[in-house]
Design an enzyme around this catalytic site. Sequence first.
Site, PDB file in Angstrom:
ATOM      1  N   LEU A  54      40.196  33.035  15.315  1.00 45.30           N
ATOM      2  CA  LEU A  54      41.452  32.537  16.405  1.00 45.30           C
ATOM      3  C   LEU A  54      40.205  33.555  17.701  1.00 45.30           C
ATOM      4  CD1 LEU A  54      44.468  32.445  14.791  1.00 45.30           C
ATOM      5  CD2 LEU A  54      43.235  30.729  14.727  1.00 45.30           C
ATOM      6  N   TYR A 104      33.981  29.840  30.823  1.00 41.42           N
ATOM      7  CA  TYR A 104      34.694  29.459  29.869  1.00 41.42           C
ATOM      8  C   TYR A 104      35.174  27.691  29.062  1.00 41.42           C
ATOM      9  CZ  TYR A 104      39.130  28.800  27.288  1.00 41.42           C
ATOM     10  OH  TYR A 104      40.079  28.963  26.043  1.00 41.42           O
ATOM     11  N   LYS A 108      33.588  27.578  25.286  1.00 43.63           N
ATOM     12  CA  LYS A 108      34.454  27.030  23.933  1.00 43.63           C
ATOM     13  C   LYS A 108      32.520  25.493  23.389  1.00 43.63           C
ATOM     14  CE  LYS A 108      38.058  29.160  24.130  1.00 43.63           C
ATOM     15  NZ  LYS A 108      38.134  30.038  22.206  1.00 43.63           N
ATOM     16  N   ASN A 133      48.264  25.666  26.736  1.00 46.69           N
ATOM     17  CA  ASN A 133      49.825  25.166  27.297  1.00 46.69           C
ATOM     18  C   ASN A 133      50.208  26.615  25.537  1.00 46.69           C
ATOM     19  OD1 ASN A 133      49.645  25.518  29.441  1.00 46.69           O
ATOM     20  ND2 ASN A 133      49.557  23.321  29.411  1.00 46.69           N
TER      21      ASN A 133
END
Length: 265
Positions: A54, A104, A108, A133
């Site tokens: 994570l 970003y 990823k 979100n």
Amino acid sequence: MTTVLVTGAAGFIGKNLVDHLSRRPDTEILAYDKGSDEAVLDRGIAAADFVFHLAGINRPKESSEFEAGNHGFTADLLARLKAAGRSPTIVATSSSQAVLDNPYGVSKRKAETELDRFRKEAGARVHVYRLTNVFGKWSRPFYNSVVATFCFQAAHGEQLVVDDPGRVIAFVYIDDVVHSFLSIIDGVEPETVDGFSMVQPSYSVLLGDLAKKVMVMANIRSTCIIPDFADLFDKYLYTTFLSFLESDDFAYKAIKKEDKRGYLF
């Protein structure tokens, strides 16, 4: 005993996951984050049955940190697992922005590529979630999601700023994310779309409506009218709002009413 390594254990999602894992008596938790003893990571690489990866960077001071924190750390973790000849089940969080060509998103996407390569070469079970979100307790305002920001502002009497009230945003609740993770430990495969694991349910809300809902909840302290929590999103939103109140704000003034019969409040 099941051994679980959690990277990014002090973050929003990691903290919630570790909290849930701690309630499982048959689980050894190896929680790793910035500043942790490297021995924790070494132990995880050597013994973990499940790796919940994570850790990541999403709001750095320098854009170069995206590469190191997202792609670089993922590549290093997988290389160390490969060198140790280990192929634990890996659950990793990515982002819906992985489709974008900003620093970003690129970092990823490259991390996702590393994970897919490890899956193929090591024959490991790998689940990648492109999250967006996520909201709930222990989220950070101005960092994790607009829900955290609105709830923090409302809880502290600040003005909510709504740039685009007509914008529709899809949200997922932190406990639903964690339950999806835990189901993998229990042998239940999550639903996938285009190869990425999904969290259900998802809630789509207009940004303007979100602000109104939060302000109604903030005004409960004066109106004493509780919303209809038949809507799960409203229930989870209120739970999140409460998590941003200061401890003194849980006390209410007792209004005394008095006449010749006596008094009550």
